[in-house]
Design a protein around this motif. Structure first.
Motif, PDB file in Angstrom:
ATOM      1  N   MET A  65       0.811  -2.653 -17.654  1.00 50.53           N
ATOM      2  CA  MET A  65       2.229  -2.651 -17.295  1.00 50.53           C
ATOM      3  C   MET A  65       2.813  -1.332 -17.781  1.00 50.53           C
ATOM      4  N   ALA A  66       3.694  -0.765 -17.016  1.00 51.40           N
ATOM      5  CA  ALA A  66       4.280   0.523 -17.404  1.00 51.40           C
ATOM      6  C   ALA A  66       5.635   0.720 -16.737  1.00 51.40           C
ATOM      7  N   VAL A  67       6.466   1.463 -17.451  1.00 48.69           N
ATOM      8  CA  VAL A  67       7.786   1.859 -16.936  1.00 48.69           C
ATOM      9  C   VAL A  67       7.843   3.383 -17.026  1.00 48.69           C
ATOM     10  N   THR A  68       8.430   3.993 -16.035  1.00 55.63           N
ATOM     11  CA  THR A  68       8.487   5.454 -16.004  1.00 55.63           C
ATOM     12  C   THR A  68       9.192   5.956 -17.285  1.00 55.63           C
ATOM     13  N   PRO A  69       8.655   6.989 -17.947  1.00 55.62           N
ATOM     14  CA  PRO A  69       9.134   7.356 -19.283  1.00 55.62           C
ATOM     15  C   PRO A  69      10.652   7.512 -19.402  1.00 55.62           C
ATOM     16  N   ASP A  70      11.305   8.117 -18.424  1.00 55.30           N
ATOM     17  CA  ASP A  70      12.749   8.338 -18.617  1.00 55.30           C
ATOM     18  C   ASP A  70      13.595   7.102 -18.288  1.00 55.30           C
ATOM     19  N   ARG A  71      12.939   5.992 -17.955  1.00 54.09           N
ATOM     20  CA  ARG A  71      13.697   4.745 -17.724  1.00 54.09           C
ATOM     21  C   ARG A  71      13.280   3.619 -18.691  1.00 54.09           C
ATOM     22  N   GLN A  72      12.471   3.992 -19.703  1.00 57.59           N
ATOM     23  CA  GLN A  72      12.042   2.972 -20.658  1.00 57.59           C
ATOM     24  C   GLN A  72      13.202   2.508 -21.532  1.00 57.59           C
ATOM     25  N   LYS A  73      13.056   1.337 -22.124  1.00 58.67           N
ATOM     26  CA  LYS A  73      14.043   0.736 -23.031  1.00 58.67           C
ATOM     27  C   LYS A  73      15.360   0.435 -22.337  1.00 58.67           C
TER      28      LYS A  73
ATOM     29  N   GLY B  70      -0.103   8.722 -20.168  1.00 61.76           N
ATOM     30  CA  GLY B  70      -0.623  10.043 -20.531  1.00 61.76           C
ATOM     31  C   GLY B  70      -2.104  10.194 -20.278  1.00 61.76           C
ATOM     32  N   GLN B  71      -2.638   9.363 -19.412  1.00 65.45           N
ATOM     33  CA  GLN B  71      -4.067   9.421 -19.054  1.00 65.45           C
ATOM     34  C   GLN B  71      -4.268   8.638 -17.754  1.00 65.45           C
TER      35      GLN B  71
ATOM     36  N   SER C 120      -4.570   3.773 -14.244  1.00 64.66           N
ATOM     37  CA  SER C 120      -4.491   3.794 -12.774  1.00 64.66           C
ATOM     38  C   SER C 120      -5.868   3.509 -12.175  1.00 64.66           C
ATOM     39  N   GLN C 121      -6.908   3.931 -12.878  1.00 62.74           N
ATOM     40  CA  GLN C 121      -8.266   3.593 -12.443  1.00 62.74           C
ATOM     41  C   GLN C 121      -8.491   2.077 -12.533  1.00 62.74           C
TER      42      GLN C 121
ATOM     43  N   PRO D  53       0.807  -1.228   0.000  1.00 62.44           N
ATOM     44  CA  PRO D  53       0.000   0.000   0.000  1.00 62.44           C
ATOM     45  C   PRO D  53       0.839   1.278   0.000  1.00 62.44           C
ATOM     46  N   SER D  54       2.040   1.236   0.569  1.00 58.32           N
ATOM     47  CA  SER D  54       2.830   2.472   0.590  1.00 58.32           C
ATOM     48  C   SER D  54       3.350   2.850  -0.804  1.00 58.32           C
ATOM     49  N   ASP D  55       3.232   1.933  -1.787  1.00 62.20           N
ATOM     50  CA  ASP D  55       3.636   2.238  -3.171  1.00 62.20           C
ATOM     51  C   ASP D  55       2.491   2.842  -3.989  1.00 62.20           C
ATOM     52  N   PHE D  56       1.256   2.766  -3.485  1.00 63.52           N
ATOM     53  CA  PHE D  56       0.101   3.032  -4.353  1.00 63.52           C
ATOM     54  C   PHE D  56       0.128   4.430  -4.989  1.00 63.52           C
ATOM     55  N   GLU D  57       0.557   5.424  -4.221  1.00 65.59           N
ATOM     56  CA  GLU D  57       0.561   6.787  -4.766  1.00 65.59           C
ATOM     57  C   GLU D  57       1.598   6.916  -5.903  1.00 65.59           C
ATOM     58  N   ALA D  58       2.780   6.345  -5.660  1.00 64.37           N
ATOM     59  CA  ALA D  58       3.832   6.408  -6.696  1.00 64.37           C
ATOM     60  C   ALA D  58       3.399   5.643  -7.946  1.00 64.37           C
ATOM     61  N   ILE D  59       2.691   4.526  -7.770  1.00 68.63           N
ATOM     62  CA  ILE D  59       2.224   3.726  -8.914  1.00 68.63           C
ATOM     63  C   ILE D  59       1.202   4.526  -9.723  1.00 68.63           C
ATOM     64  N   ASP D  60       0.332   5.205  -8.998  1.00 65.11           N
ATOM     65  CA  ASP D  60      -0.674   6.039  -9.648  1.00 65.11           C
ATOM     66  C   ASP D  60      -0.003   7.086 -10.558  1.00 65.11           C
ATOM     67  N   GLU D  61       1.008   7.735 -10.019  1.00 66.19           N
ATOM     68  CA  GLU D  61       1.724   8.767 -10.802  1.00 66.19           C
ATOM     69  C   GLU D  61       2.466   8.154 -11.984  1.00 66.19           C
TER      70      GLU D  61
END
Ligand SMILES: CC(C)(COP(=O)(O)OP(=O)(O)OC[C@H]1O[C@@H](n2cnc3c(N)ncnc32)[C@H](O)[C@@H]1OP(=O)(O)O)[C@@H](O)C(=O)NCCC(=O)NCCS
Length: 169
Positions: free
Chosen positions: A79-87, A23-24, A28-29, A8-16
Motif C-alpha cells: 500500500m502506498a500514498v504519493t509522498p506529497d499527499r501522505q498524512k 524509493g525502490q 511495483s514488481q 489497466p489504464s492506471d498501471f503506469e501511474a501506479i508503477d510510478e
C-alpha cells in the motif's frame, strides 16, 4: 477524492507511485507479479484518485493459510500514498474501503506485515493471538498482523504460506 478498483489504464501511474513512495522498484514488481497470478483480486486492488490523478494504491490478494485444512485468505500488500499527499487520510480511506469490500465478499480475514503503530487503528491485531503463524521465525511478532472479518471462525488458524511473487519462500 474517490476510491475505486484499479484498471489497466492506471498501471503506469501506479508503477510510478509505488517507486516514488518506497524509493525502490520491489513493490511495483510485486504488484505486477500478483496481477499476473491467480491470486489477483481486481475488485480489491484499489486506487485513490484526486483530480484525475492516482494518489494512492492498495492491493489485497490471496495467500494460503494451512493447518489440517487449507484456506485461501487475503493479504494486504503493498500500500502506498504519493509522498506529497501522505498524512492526509488517503491511506486510511484505502484501508477502510478495502476492508469493507473484503467483508462484503465474505472473506474471513486479512493478514499483513506492516508498521505496528499504523495498522492497529483499523482493528489489526498480532496474528499470533489467533494461532496464525508466519512462514518463518524471521517475522517480527508485532508486525505480523490480522484483521478478523465477520466470516472469521476459529478454524482459520495455522501457518501462512505466501505465493512465490512475495519472494518470502
Ligand atoms: C504508510 C502510508 C501508506 C500511509 O498513508 P497515509 O495516507 O500517509 O496515511 P494516513 O494519512 O491515513 O495516516 C497517517 C498516519 O500514518 C502514519 N504513518 C505513515 N507512515 C508511517 C510509517 N512508515 N510507520 C508508522 N506510521 C506511519 C503517520 O504517522 C500518521 O499517523 P498519525 O495519524 O498518528 O499522525 C504512506 O505513508 C506511504 O505510502 N508510505 C511509504 C510506503 C509504505 O511504507 N507503505 C506501507 C508498507 S506496505
Amino acid at each position: 477524492m474517490i476510491v475505486r478498483p484499479e484498471t489497466p489504464s492506471d498501471f503506469e501511474a501506479i508503477d510510478e507511485l509505488l517507486t516514488s513512495a518506497f524509493g525502490q522498484a520491489d513493490e511495483s514488481q510485486l504488484v505486477r507479479l500478483i496481477r499476473a497470478s491467480d491470486n489477483y483480486v481486481p475488485d480489491l486492488t484499489l486506487v485513490a484518485e484526486e483530480n484525475g490523478q492516482v494518489v494512492g494504491h492498495i492491493m489485497f490478494s490471496y495467500i494460503t493459510l494451512k493447518n489440517d485444512e487449507e484456506f485461501r485468505v487475503l493479504s494486504l500488500a503493498p500500500m502506498a500514498v504519493t509522498p506529497d499527499r501522505q498524512k492526509s487520510g488517503i491511506g486510511a480511506a484505502l484501508v477502510e474501503a478495502g476492508l469493507e469490500r473484503a467483508d462484503d465478499r465474505r472473506e474471513p480475514l486479512v493478514n499483513l506485515v506492516g508498521h505496528p503503530t499504523y495498522y492497529p487503528r483499523f482493528g489489526f491485531e498480532p496474528a499470533g493471538r489467533y494461532g496464525i503463524e508466519p512462514p518463518s521465525a524471521d517475522f517480527p511478532d508485532d508486525a505480523f498482523m490480522v484483521q478478523r472479518l465477520s466470516q472469521y471462525s476459529e478454524r482459520h488458524r495455522g501457518r501462512v504460506v505466501y505465493p512465490p511473487a512475495f519472494g518470502m519462500t
